[in-house]
Design an enzyme around this catalytic site. Structure first.
Site, PDB file in Angstrom:
ATOM      1  N   PRO A 181       0.836  -1.199   0.000  1.00 29.38           N
ATOM      2  CA  PRO A 181       0.000   0.000   0.000  1.00 29.38           C
ATOM      3  C   PRO A 181       0.868   1.245   0.000  1.00 29.38           C
ATOM      4  O   PRO A 181       2.076   1.175   0.281  1.00 29.38           O
ATOM      5  CB  PRO A 181      -0.780  -0.123   1.313  1.00 29.38           C
ATOM      6  CG  PRO A 181       0.127  -0.900   2.215  1.00 29.38           C
ATOM      7  CD  PRO A 181       0.854  -1.861   1.315  1.00 29.38           C
ATOM      8  N   SER A 234      -0.071   7.080 -10.241  1.00 25.68           N
ATOM      9  CA  SER A 234       0.169   8.138 -11.212  1.00 25.68           C
ATOM     10  C   SER A 234       0.761   7.573 -12.493  1.00 25.68           C
ATOM     11  O   SER A 234       1.416   6.522 -12.494  1.00 25.68           O
ATOM     12  CB  SER A 234       1.111   9.187 -10.623  1.00 25.68           C
ATOM     13  OG  SER A 234       2.434   8.670 -10.531  1.00 25.68           O
ATOM     14  N   GLU A 255      -3.210   0.908 -13.940  1.00 24.67           N
ATOM     15  CA  GLU A 255      -4.390   1.787 -13.939  1.00 24.67           C
ATOM     16  C   GLU A 255      -3.900   3.121 -13.412  1.00 24.67           C
ATOM     17  O   GLU A 255      -3.601   3.273 -12.229  1.00 24.67           O
ATOM     18  CB  GLU A 255      -5.500   1.200 -13.072  1.00 24.67           C
ATOM     19  CG  GLU A 255      -6.866   1.833 -13.314  1.00 24.67           C
ATOM     20  CD  GLU A 255      -7.184   2.966 -12.340  1.00 24.67           C
ATOM     21  OE1 GLU A 255      -7.456   4.082 -12.829  1.00 24.67           O
ATOM     22  OE2 GLU A 255      -7.157   2.743 -11.131  1.00 24.67           O
ATOM     23  N   LEU A 256      -3.817   4.123 -14.319  1.00 25.49           N
ATOM     24  CA  LEU A 256      -3.063   5.332 -14.024  1.00 25.49           C
ATOM     25  C   LEU A 256      -3.944   6.576 -14.021  1.00 25.49           C
ATOM     26  O   LEU A 256      -5.138   6.501 -13.781  1.00 25.49           O
ATOM     27  CB  LEU A 256      -1.913   5.454 -15.029  1.00 25.49           C
ATOM     28  CG  LEU A 256      -1.019   4.198 -15.129  1.00 25.49           C
ATOM     29  CD1 LEU A 256       0.024   4.357 -16.214  1.00 25.49           C
ATOM     30  CD2 LEU A 256      -0.382   3.876 -13.785  1.00 25.49           C
ATOM     31  N   CYS A 289      -9.590   9.054  -9.818  1.00 28.00           N
ATOM     32  CA  CYS A 289      -9.015   9.122 -11.166  1.00 28.00           C
ATOM     33  C   CYS A 289     -10.074   9.242 -12.251  1.00 28.00           C
ATOM     34  O   CYS A 289      -9.776   9.681 -13.367  1.00 28.00           O
ATOM     35  CB  CYS A 289      -8.136   7.906 -11.422  1.00 28.00           C
ATOM     36  SG  CYS A 289      -8.977   6.325 -11.205  1.00 28.00           S
TER      37      CYS A 289
END
Length: 488
Positions: A181, A234, A255-256, A289
């Site tokens: 994490p 990011s 997954e950005l 996001c």
């Protein structure tokens, strides 16, 4: 597993079914975004800790993969049940360490359990193929098999949910996983260790470690034991992971960042669009996001939308995230708040008009912590940084558009391609948008919020791979082809 000293709770890593400190002895302080007080400490894991977790996972993987899939699913279903049973405790931790409202934290715990349970229920439906051969007396069989040791790296905005989004499908398909994490919000994820033990997840199958990205994170990505890395975060970090993983050609799922356009056309329902925009832009203090990050509003409804949206945003309550009447809590840390201030100030300097907000809120209760008012900017241009770079906060830059074609061109003129919003009742334009909007996830006439059976993926710099549903499950499986000749 935790201990408490002087009002600060200390959590430990979970490796090989045991709760351990870092071999280096270091710790990381986790402070409240609300008042900046240190509430937790976690181990500052080293490369040696990463190596141990990976070795442990590698040793546990063959037996876990050999277990019938339905049995793995049953264990994970118990794990999901335990997450639900600890709903309030986990939600409180999330609010304390991340600053999100308690109601949203409760929702994150619910989603986290679902991210475990959905793939667990699909354990019996992992399918391969049998194909006809060109040769007599032969079958071609395509098996789907686990990668082995996988690494899950989660972002700080939904640390528990994003970790469980990876744990569920990885373990269901016979992989093992080491989860790291984020250092700024690691505590709720570490709390999963005790629940994993209670659920009966065998030692080594799930390991939870904490530490810096340049030490712990890099070792997990580059270590030869690792066979797949799945990361949410990011775009810059994702690109770095992609480069490092390329040296060994291991599988990468990313997954950005996102910069979701919000398009309202002349025939769209303005009230529905306003309601969706208020919820979607300000959820989790705008730190999502898939939030709408740039608004393209048709001339015919621009004034009405702006008036109604501004009035609704001005009524949002900023304050204590544990208060059930609060709409917006603090930003996660000072760095994120400072970035938000800089991008808004730059937009105003470039000619954007400040309509609502644009500063830290006044009042003694906001003297400490990381706060920023909901902000609306008009008269923006598509070249501005506020329209091109991910803001990740409660800022709504708005532009006028005169047609669907103009909105489409502006929306696609972006390096990100995660989510998009479209409000129109023209079925022809909706069908065109399916083909023409360069985004992996499109919300038509509704607020954001993906579902477990869907597929969450991004285009361009928003990622590669995707998660959720049957396609997300398959991302954790390799294919093995067997030519079985039985002609004698």
């Amino acid at each position: 597993m935790k201990s408490t000293h002087g009002g600060v709770d200390s959590y430990r890593m979970y490796i090989n079914g045991e709760f351990v400190d870092s071999k280096g002895g270091g710790t990381i302080d986790v402070a409240s975004p609300t008042n900046e007080e240190v509430l937790f400490t976690v181990p500052n894991g080293t490369t040696d800790d990463a190596q141990l977790a990976l070795e442990t996972a590698k040793a546990a993987q063959p037996a876990w993969a050999a277990m019938p899939a339905v049995e793995r699913g049953n264990i994970l279903a118990r794990f999901a049940d335990l997450i639900r049973e600890n709903r309030e405790r986990l939600a409180k931790i999330l609010t304390q360490e991340m600053g999100k409202t308690y109601s949203l934290a409760l929702g994150e715990v619910d989603v986290s359990a679902d991210f475990i349970n959905f793939p667990a229920q699909a354990a019996r439906r992992i399918e391969g193929d049998i194909l006809p051969s060109d040769l007599p007396g032969e079958h071609i069989m395509i098996h789907k098999v686990p990668y082995g040791v996988t690494v899950g790296i989660a972002a700080w905005n939904f640390p528990l949910a994003l970790s469980c989004r990876k744990i569920g499908p990885a373990l269901t398909t016979g992989n093992v996983m080491v989860v790291k994490p984020p250092s700024v919000t690691p505590v709720a994820v570490l709390a999963l260790g005790e629940l994993a033990e209670q659920a009966g997840i065998p030692k080594g199958v799930l390991n939870l470690v904490t530490g810096g990205g340049s030490t712990m994170g890099e070792e997990l990505v580059t270590n030869p034991i690792t066979r797949l890395v799945t990361m949410t975060g990011s775009s810059q970090t994702g690109q770095e992971i992609f480069r490092k993983a390329a040296d060994r050609l291991i599988a990468v799922r990313l997954e950005l960042g996102g910069k979701a356009p919000f398009i309202l056309l002349a025939d769209g329902d303005v009230d529905k669009a306003v309601d969706a925009a208020v919820v979607s832009r300000h959820l989790n203090s705008g730190q999502v996001c898939t939030c709408p990050e740039r608004f393209y509003i048709h001339d015919a409804v621009y004034d009405e939308f702006l008036q109604k949206y501004s009035a609704a945003v001005a009524k949002l309550k900023i304050g204590d995230p544990m208060d059930e009447t609060t709409d917006i809590g603090p930003k996660v840390n000072a760095h994120e708040t400072s970035q938000l201030e800089q991008i808004v100030d730059k937009a105003v300097a470039q000619g954007a008009k400040l309509v609502v907000g644009g500063k830290r809120p006044d009042g003694e209760q906001f003297a400490k912590g990381h706060w920023y008012e909901p902000t609306i900017l008009t008269e923006c241009t598509n070249e501005m940084e506020v329209m091109q770079e991910e803001v990740f906060g409660v800022v709504s830059p708005i532009m006028r558009i005169g047609s669907y074609e103009e909105a489409l061109a502006l929306a696609n003129d972006c390096k990100y391609g995660l989510a998009a919003f479209l409000f129109t009742n023209d079925v022809r334009l909706i069908q065109r948008a399916v083909l023409e909007l360069e985004f992996g996830e499109i919300y038509v006439n509704r607020p954001m919020g993906e579902q477990r059976q869907g597929f969450h993926n991004g285009y361009k710099l928003s990622g590669t791979g995707g998660e959720d549903g049957k396609y997300g499950l398959e991302n954790y499986l390799e294919k093995k082809t067997m030519y079985v000749n039985f002609s004698g």
